[in-house]
Write a protein that holds these residues in place. Structure first.
Motif, PDB file in Angstrom:
ATOM      1  N   LEU A   1      -5.740   5.984   1.579  1.00 31.93           N
ATOM      2  CA  LEU A   1      -5.014   5.408   2.998  1.00 31.93           C
ATOM      3  C   LEU A   1      -4.064   6.212   3.480  1.00 31.93           C
ATOM      4  CD1 LEU A   1      -4.695   3.191   5.164  1.00 31.93           C
ATOM      5  CD2 LEU A   1      -3.540   1.899   3.597  1.00 31.93           C
ATOM      6  N   GLU A   2      -3.242   6.450   2.438  1.00 33.93           N
ATOM      7  CA  GLU A   2      -1.979   7.541   2.860  1.00 33.93           C
ATOM      8  C   GLU A   2      -2.520   8.706   3.145  1.00 33.93           C
ATOM      9  OE1 GLU A   2       0.872   5.212  -0.401  1.00 33.93           O
ATOM     10  OE2 GLU A   2       0.170   6.957  -0.794  1.00 33.93           O
TER      11      GLU A   2
ATOM     12  N   VAL B   1      -5.142   9.783   4.470  1.00 31.25           N
ATOM     13  CA  VAL B   1      -5.747   9.643   5.875  1.00 31.25           C
ATOM     14  C   VAL B   1      -4.708   9.401   7.234  1.00 31.25           C
ATOM     15  CG1 VAL B   1      -7.232   8.634   7.577  1.00 31.25           C
ATOM     16  CG2 VAL B   1      -8.003   9.216   5.215  1.00 31.25           C
ATOM     17  N   ARG B   2      -3.615   8.748   6.828  1.00 31.32           N
ATOM     18  CA  ARG B   2      -2.741   8.635   7.761  1.00 31.32           C
ATOM     19  C   ARG B   2      -1.703   9.664   7.768  1.00 31.32           C
ATOM     20  NH1 ARG B   2      -0.846   2.518   5.921  1.00 31.32           N
ATOM     21  NH2 ARG B   2      -2.355   1.344   7.132  1.00 31.32           N
ATOM     22  N   ALA B   3      -1.430  10.334   6.620  1.00 33.17           N
ATOM     23  CA  ALA B   3      -0.761  11.551   6.968  1.00 33.17           C
ATOM     24  C   ALA B   3      -1.449  12.858   7.773  1.00 33.17           C
ATOM     25  CB  ALA B   3      -0.459  12.221   5.376  1.00 33.17           C
TER      26      ALA B   3
ATOM     27  N   PHE C   1      -3.861  12.183  10.113  1.00 36.55           N
ATOM     28  CA  PHE C   1      -3.729  11.827  11.476  1.00 36.55           C
ATOM     29  C   PHE C   1      -2.494  12.129  12.090  1.00 36.55           C
ATOM     30  CE2 PHE C   1      -3.109   8.288  14.500  1.00 36.55           C
ATOM     31  CZ  PHE C   1      -4.269   8.657  15.400  1.00 36.55           C
ATOM     32  N   ASP C   2      -1.269  11.815  11.472  1.00 36.63           N
ATOM     33  CA  ASP C   2       0.028  11.849  11.916  1.00 36.63           C
ATOM     34  C   ASP C   2       0.250  13.460  12.214  1.00 36.63           C
ATOM     35  OD1 ASP C   2       1.633   9.470  10.205  1.00 36.63           O
ATOM     36  OD2 ASP C   2       0.420   9.290  11.976  1.00 36.63           O
TER      37      ASP C   2
ATOM     38  N   ARG D   1      -1.794  14.572  15.257  1.00 36.76           N
ATOM     39  CA  ARG D   1      -1.196  14.126  16.334  1.00 36.76           C
ATOM     40  C   ARG D   1      -0.277  15.081  16.946  1.00 36.76           C
ATOM     41  NH1 ARG D   1       0.457   8.006  16.503  1.00 36.76           N
ATOM     42  NH2 ARG D   1      -1.508   7.737  15.965  1.00 36.76           N
TER      43      ARG D   1
ATOM     44  N   CYS E   1     -10.606  11.200  14.067  1.00 36.54           N
ATOM     45  CA  CYS E   1      -9.639  10.263  13.559  1.00 36.54           C
ATOM     46  C   CYS E   1     -10.022   8.908  13.919  1.00 36.54           C
ATOM     47  CB  CYS E   1      -8.354  10.527  14.310  1.00 36.54           C
ATOM     48  SG  CYS E   1      -7.582  12.208  13.615  1.00 36.54           S
TER      49      CYS E   1
ATOM     50  N   LEU F   1     -10.107   5.972  10.729  1.00 36.36           N
ATOM     51  CA  LEU F   1      -9.480   4.805  10.872  1.00 36.36           C
ATOM     52  C   LEU F   1     -10.393   3.406  10.722  1.00 36.36           C
ATOM     53  CD1 LEU F   1      -7.142   5.547  13.783  1.00 36.36           C
ATOM     54  CD2 LEU F   1      -6.562   5.282  11.424  1.00 36.36           C
TER      55      LEU F   1
ATOM     56  N   LEU G   1     -11.172   3.573   7.155  1.00 39.85           N
ATOM     57  CA  LEU G   1      -9.839   3.198   6.507  1.00 39.85           C
ATOM     58  C   LEU G   1      -9.881   1.445   6.604  1.00 39.85           C
ATOM     59  CD1 LEU G   1      -7.163   3.469   5.242  1.00 39.85           C
ATOM     60  CD2 LEU G   1      -6.011   4.062   7.614  1.00 39.85           C
TER      61      LEU G   1
ATOM     62  N   GLU H   1      -9.634  -0.884   3.534  1.00 44.77           N
ATOM     63  CA  GLU H   1      -8.670  -2.074   3.319  1.00 44.77           C
ATOM     64  C   GLU H   1      -9.443  -3.384   3.123  1.00 44.77           C
ATOM     65  OE1 GLU H   1      -5.149   0.058   5.725  1.00 44.77           O
ATOM     66  OE2 GLU H   1      -6.272  -1.500   6.992  1.00 44.77           O
TER      67      GLU H   1
END
Length: 170
Positions: A17-18, A20-22, A24-25, A28, A130, A134, A137, A141
């Motif tokens: 999760l971390e 994938v979020r990194a 994505f950020d 962006r 992305c 998500l 993700l 979760e």
């Protein structure tokens, strides 16, 4: 054993999760920077085209003024006539050069527009990736939450069974 396995599963899910979020950020941020850079370059090229168009129009007006002056003067002043013809030739050469520069800038502008469209397509594709990430993700979760709940339920059931066995033994 179940608790250890669930903890390992939770850690793996959290790490994924971390990550994938990194990603994505970072994507962006890179996309915004690239878009701003292309837009700035496009504005510069459009200003260059406008300046060249204005210069070309000024040269045309000057050429027309010289042609009108030449026509008024008629045959008078052979030297003046030669001089004006020379100026006219220079102006025509300058006009040709400006037209070529304008065409080159228009071609560059078209290339930039093409790059922008390509980048937009890549951006759209990346956004789709992305969105898919998500969604995965969110599913991870949910699975993580379900596994955690199941683990707690199993733990509670085992405790209850153990308590019942201890009660039966005494």
């Amino acid at each position: 054993f179940f608790q250890h396995e669930m903890t390992a599963m939770e850690e793996a899910t959290t790490t994924e999760l971390e990550r994938v979020r990194a990603e994505f950020d970072e994507f962006r941020t890179d996309s915004k920077d690239l878009e701003a850079e292309i837009e700035a370059e496009l504005r510069v090229k459009e200003q260059d085209i406008k300046q060249l168009t204005d210069a070309l129009n000024a040269e045309k007006r000057e050429r027309q003024a010289l042609q009108a002056r030449l026509a008024r003067m008629g045959c008078e002043g052979g030297e003046e006539l030669s001089k004006l013809r020379g100026e006219l030739t220079c102006l025509r050469s300058a006009e040709t050069a400006l037209k070529q520069s304008k065409m080159a800038l228009e071609n560059e502008n078209e290339d930039i527009s093409t790059k922008e469209r390509q980048l937009q397509a890549q951006l759209d594709l990346s956004r789709a990736h992305c969105d898919e990430a998500l969604e995965k993700l969110a599913i991870l979760e949910d699975e993580h939450h379900d596994a955690k709940t199941k683990s707690r339920d199993t733990e509670q059931r085992l405790r209850d069974e153990m308590r019942d066995l201890v009660s039966e033994m005494t």
